[in-house]
Design an enzyme around this catalytic site. Structure first.
Site, PDB file in Angstrom:
ATOM      1  N   GLU A   1       0.809  -1.224   0.000  1.00 21.99           N
ATOM      2  CA  GLU A   1       0.000   0.000   0.000  1.00 21.99           C
ATOM      3  C   GLU A   1       0.842   1.273   0.000  1.00 21.99           C
ATOM      4  O   GLU A   1       1.710   1.462   0.860  1.00 21.99           O
ATOM      5  CB  GLU A   1      -0.940   0.021   1.212  1.00 21.99           C
TER       6      GLU A   1
ATOM      7  N   LYS B   1      -8.539  -1.248   1.068  1.00 25.26           N
ATOM      8  CA  LYS B   1      -9.567  -1.694   2.011  1.00 25.26           C
ATOM      9  C   LYS B   1     -10.400  -2.759   1.319  1.00 25.26           C
ATOM     10  O   LYS B   1     -10.927  -2.527   0.232  1.00 25.26           O
ATOM     11  CB  LYS B   1     -10.488  -0.538   2.431  1.00 25.26           C
TER      12      LYS B   1
END
Length: 413
Positions: free
Chosen positions: A215, A231
């Site tokens: 990420e 997410k």
């Protein structure tokens, strides 16, 4: 707080010493044999000063153009410095934005801020005497909370959401395992996991951080600032991908964090320049599918490193919304501090700044490995499903560091 000039790999105790430099996450791959640390700054929660300002001041004092990140690198990069690694913990981020810090770290030797300057020079320091070879051994993992306690914390967040105090909170658990031998080959294996966009290792006196994060927390290059929040997680099967794409709960959680990240970037962006370039793309990390979006903007003039760190730290995808209220829930419910996890780790060089979010991260102190894993909690979260998701995220990390690493391929800093 400490500032050191280094003469090579000698800042670690014998259990973490080695002959070759580790490559930090996002460092150029051509940083090889001549790459070594020449200066270092560390800060820990409880020490004086604003951690974001102190990091910026340390880098600026060494000639790095960090007070104006839109400033062109040509002609402004100091001779002899190839780049700098930057670690900025979740606790440092909380301090920088005036939020609650939470419980103490289970590995207090780990710094909350570490900035390491690197150079390429033909002259290498004298190698450290090799320690007696010891086979790699890792004991069982001891969690800082039980599965039931984790599930109960999820239920507590749902109650807070029902009361209207928060919309989403990211809960993280911790586990530790004692080791014998050199942990750095194990951390290097972890950093090589498939999908680790920010695979790398950073070391210091008595500590090491191995990262396999996919990420992007924040990236700055050519006047553009980018974040890529993740997410939503499912097993990397055809059915898992279809389920992730169809999940109303996961998509709602994801969009909430994308909106938070848009607001974070707007604090340092030119007016009207924030955009969502990609929404809810499904990508693979190890044996998991994850949903990722890309948010970008034009960085405003006059923005330095400290202002950028305050805008994006702690990362929205590992805190929740609203961010300060979510930090309060994290401080209330999590059993121990987040240590090296859920912070920022990456590289600053002539091409720009690139910091990953330290999910999928393991840290070593003098005798234990530390691991953190969790997930975002919304009203639609089912407590035991969240416990299972955290375990699924931790499983590839545990497998990587448990594999027999022998005693070779040691790293140091």
């Amino acid at each position: 707080m400490s500032i050191d000039a280094l003469a090579g790999p000698g800042s670690l105790p014998s259990a973490l010493l080695g002959a070759a430099e580790a490559l930090p996450p996002a460092a150029p791959r051509d940083c090889g044999a001549g790459h070594h640390a020449v200066g270092r700054f560390e800060w820990r929660v409880g020490e004086p000063g604003d951690p974001a300002v102190l990091a910026e001041e340390f880098l600026a004092a060494h000639g790095l153009p960090v007070t104006e990140l839109n400033q062109a690198a040509d002609g402004t990069w100091p001779a002899g410095i190839c780049g700098a690694a930057l670690h900025f913990s979740a606790a440092a981020g909380a301090v920088a934005v005036g939020g609650p810090v939470g419980k103490p770290s289970p590995a207090p030797v780990l710094p909350d801020v570490a900035v390491v300057l690197y150079a390429h020079t033909p002259a290498r320091p004298a190698p450290q005497p090799a320690a007696a070879a010891q086979p790699w051994q890792l004991d069982g993992w001891a969690a800082s909370w039980t599965p039931q306690a984790h599930a109960d914390a999820v239920s507590a967040v749902r109650q807070t959401i029902a009361a209207g105090d928060v919309y989403q909170v990211n809960l993280v658990g911790h586990a530790a395992a004692r080791y014998r031998g050199d942990p750095l080959p194990a951390l290097r294996r972890l950093a090589a996991l498939p999908g680790a966009r920010y695979g790398g290792v950073l070391t210091g006196r008595g500590w090491a951080i191995g990262c396999a994060s996919p990420e992007t927390l924040v990236q700055v290059s050519g006047g553009q600032v980018v974040t890529r929040p993740i997410k939503g997680t499912r097993p990397a099967t055809a059915a898992g991908r279809a389920e992730l794409l169809a999940s109303v709960k996961e998509r709602a959680e994801h969009v909430m964090i994308v909106d938070l990240e848009r607001n974070d970037l707007a604090r340092v962006a030119r007016t009207g320049s924030v955009r969502v370039d990609e929404l809810y793309a499904v990508r693979r990390w190890c044996d998991l599918w994850q949903a990722e979006s890309t948010v970008s903007a034009r960085l405003d003039d006059g923005i330095g490193l400290a202002a950028l760190l305050r805008a994006v730290c702690p990362g929205g995808s590992v805190t929740g919304a609203p961010k300060l209220a979510a930090l309060g829930e994290v401080a209330r419910l999590e059993p121990v501090g987040r240590g090296a996890a859920m912070g920022a780790l990456g590289w600053l060089g002539p091409a720009g700044l690139d910091l990953g979010l330290t999910i999928r991260t393991v840290a070593a102190d003098g005798d234990r490995l530390h691991m953190w894993a969790g997930g975002g909690i919304t009203w639609g979260s089912e407590p035991w499903a969240e416990v299972a998701e955290a375990a699924a995220k931790a499983a590839p990390l545990r497998a990587a560091v448990a594999a027999s690493g022998g005693t070779a391929d040691s790293l140091g800093s």
